[in-house]
Design an enzyme around this catalytic site. Structure first.
Site, mmCIF file in Angstrom:
data_model
loop_
_atom_site.group_PDB
_atom_site.id
_atom_site.type_symbol
_atom_site.label_atom_id
_atom_site.label_comp_id
_atom_site.label_asym_id
_atom_site.label_seq_id
_atom_site.Cartn_x
_atom_site.Cartn_y
_atom_site.Cartn_z
ATOM 1 N N ARG A 83 24.216 -16.912 73.641
ATOM 2 C CA ARG A 83 25.080 -17.678 72.743
ATOM 3 C C ARG A 83 25.373 -19.070 73.275
ATOM 4 N NH1 ARG A 83 28.728 -12.463 72.012
ATOM 5 N NH2 ARG A 83 27.896 -12.270 74.099
ATOM 6 N N LYS A 127 35.043 3.173 79.401
ATOM 7 C CA LYS A 127 35.450 1.905 78.821
ATOM 8 C C LYS A 127 36.459 2.098 77.688
ATOM 9 C CE LYS A 127 32.294 -0.995 80.797
ATOM 10 N NZ LYS A 127 31.031 -1.394 80.204
ATOM 11 N N SER A 166 32.030 -9.294 69.567
ATOM 12 C CA SER A 166 32.842 -8.176 69.064
ATOM 13 C C SER A 166 34.287 -8.311 69.502
ATOM 14 C CB SER A 166 32.294 -6.844 69.570
ATOM 15 O OG SER A 166 30.993 -6.642 69.095
ATOM 16 N N HIS A 178 24.848 -9.530 66.332
ATOM 17 C CA HIS A 178 23.982 -8.468 66.871
ATOM 18 C C HIS A 178 22.792 -8.241 65.933
ATOM 19 C CE1 HIS A 178 27.834 -6.653 68.769
ATOM 20 N NE2 HIS A 178 27.135 -7.179 69.747
HETATM 21 P P1 ADP Z 1 29.733 -8.654 72.561
HETATM 22 O O1 ADP Z 1 29.263 -8.697 71.159
HETATM 23 O O2 ADP Z 1 31.201 -8.420 72.682
HETATM 24 O O3 ADP Z 1 29.279 -9.822 73.391
HETATM 25 P P2 ADP Z 1 27.888 -6.510 73.254
HETATM 26 O O4 ADP Z 1 27.749 -5.892 74.594
HETATM 27 O O5 ADP Z 1 28.028 -5.560 72.123
HETATM 28 O O6 ADP Z 1 29.135 -7.414 73.328
HETATM 29 O O7 ADP Z 1 26.642 -7.458 72.975
HETATM 30 C C1 ADP Z 1 25.378 -6.973 73.220
HETATM 31 C C2 ADP Z 1 24.374 -8.081 73.250
HETATM 32 O O8 ADP Z 1 24.205 -8.583 71.935
HETATM 33 C C3 ADP Z 1 24.791 -9.288 74.077
HETATM 34 O O9 ADP Z 1 24.449 -9.149 75.416
HETATM 35 C C4 ADP Z 1 23.989 -10.377 73.431
HETATM 36 O O10 ADP Z 1 22.681 -10.342 73.949
HETATM 37 C C5 ADP Z 1 23.907 -9.965 71.989
HETATM 38 N N1 ADP Z 1 24.845 -10.666 71.129
HETATM 39 C C6 ADP Z 1 26.120 -10.326 70.839
HETATM 40 N N2 ADP Z 1 26.663 -11.205 69.967
HETATM 41 C C7 ADP Z 1 25.705 -12.126 69.715
HETATM 42 C C8 ADP Z 1 25.643 -13.291 68.917
HETATM 43 N N3 ADP Z 1 26.685 -13.692 68.211
HETATM 44 N N4 ADP Z 1 24.488 -13.990 68.895
HETATM 45 C C9 ADP Z 1 23.456 -13.582 69.644
HETATM 46 N N5 ADP Z 1 23.448 -12.498 70.419
HETATM 47 C C10 ADP Z 1 24.554 -11.772 70.458
#
Ligand code: ADP
Length: 170
Positions: free
Chosen positions: A95, A46, A133, A22
């Protein structure tokens, strides 16, 4: 003379908890746009490991060094959130191909709503391409070492919360 327009973007997510993946996307968005709002989904329905306040708090600490980034909670439509703050773009990390179908659908939906908001996809850094996450929580719950995947203070809170949950479950 006209005042230059501030180009403001949003990075939305649930951030339960914030990971280095993130933060990679947020910091890269902060270099592309004048201002970035990290929008933490705070829907009560959620099932989350951390409360909305805890997730907001961890993100604020993690983003403290990024001067043009602020963190806010959000509920409801992301396009409404964007309109209220003059946000011109949604920044999402991609990703893998598996992210693409859903993200494309979301992006096209958000572009079709009123007000239309563009989505900018940023390819994940290879080091974080496997990072989510949900996976971090799962691996940590089974005792795997995830200390390199989240900020140090998040790791401490994660280990502590998982221990509390395990104790509750007996
Ligand atoms: P999760 O991390 O479980 O996928 P989130 O809803 O918190 O869920 O993620 C929010 C956004 O952050 C995702 O839609 C994506 O755009 C971005 N994101 C999350 N993890 C990554 C990563 N490892 N690399 C790039 N972008 C990421």
């Amino acid at each position: 003379m006209t005042t230059p327009t501030v180009r403001r973007a949003v990075c939305p997510g649930s951030f339960d908890p914030v990971t280095n993946g993130h933060l990679d996307i947020v910091s890269r968005a902060a270099r592309l746009f004048d201002e970035v709002v990290v929008a933490v989904g705070v829907n009560v329905s959620k099932n989350r490991l951390f409360t909305p306040d805890e997730r907001l708090d961890m993100l604020r600490t993690a983003c403290a060094g990024l001067d043009n980034v602020r963190v806010e909670g959000f509920t409801g439509l992301l396009t409404d959130f964007c309109r209220d703050r003059d946000i011109v773009a949604i920044v999402k990390g991609l990703r893998a191909v598996s992210d693409f179908d859903y993200e494309l659908q979301m992006a096209q939906m958000n572009a079709s709503l009123e007000p239309a908001v563009e989505t900018v996809f940023v390819p994940t850094s290879p080091a974080y391409s496997f990072l989510a996450s949900s996976l971090v929580k799962e691996v940590a719950a089974f005792g795997g070492d995830v200390s390199g995947l989240v900020p140090g203070f998040v790791h401490e809170r994660l280990v502590q919360r998982l221990a509390e949950r395990a104790a509750e479950a007996g």
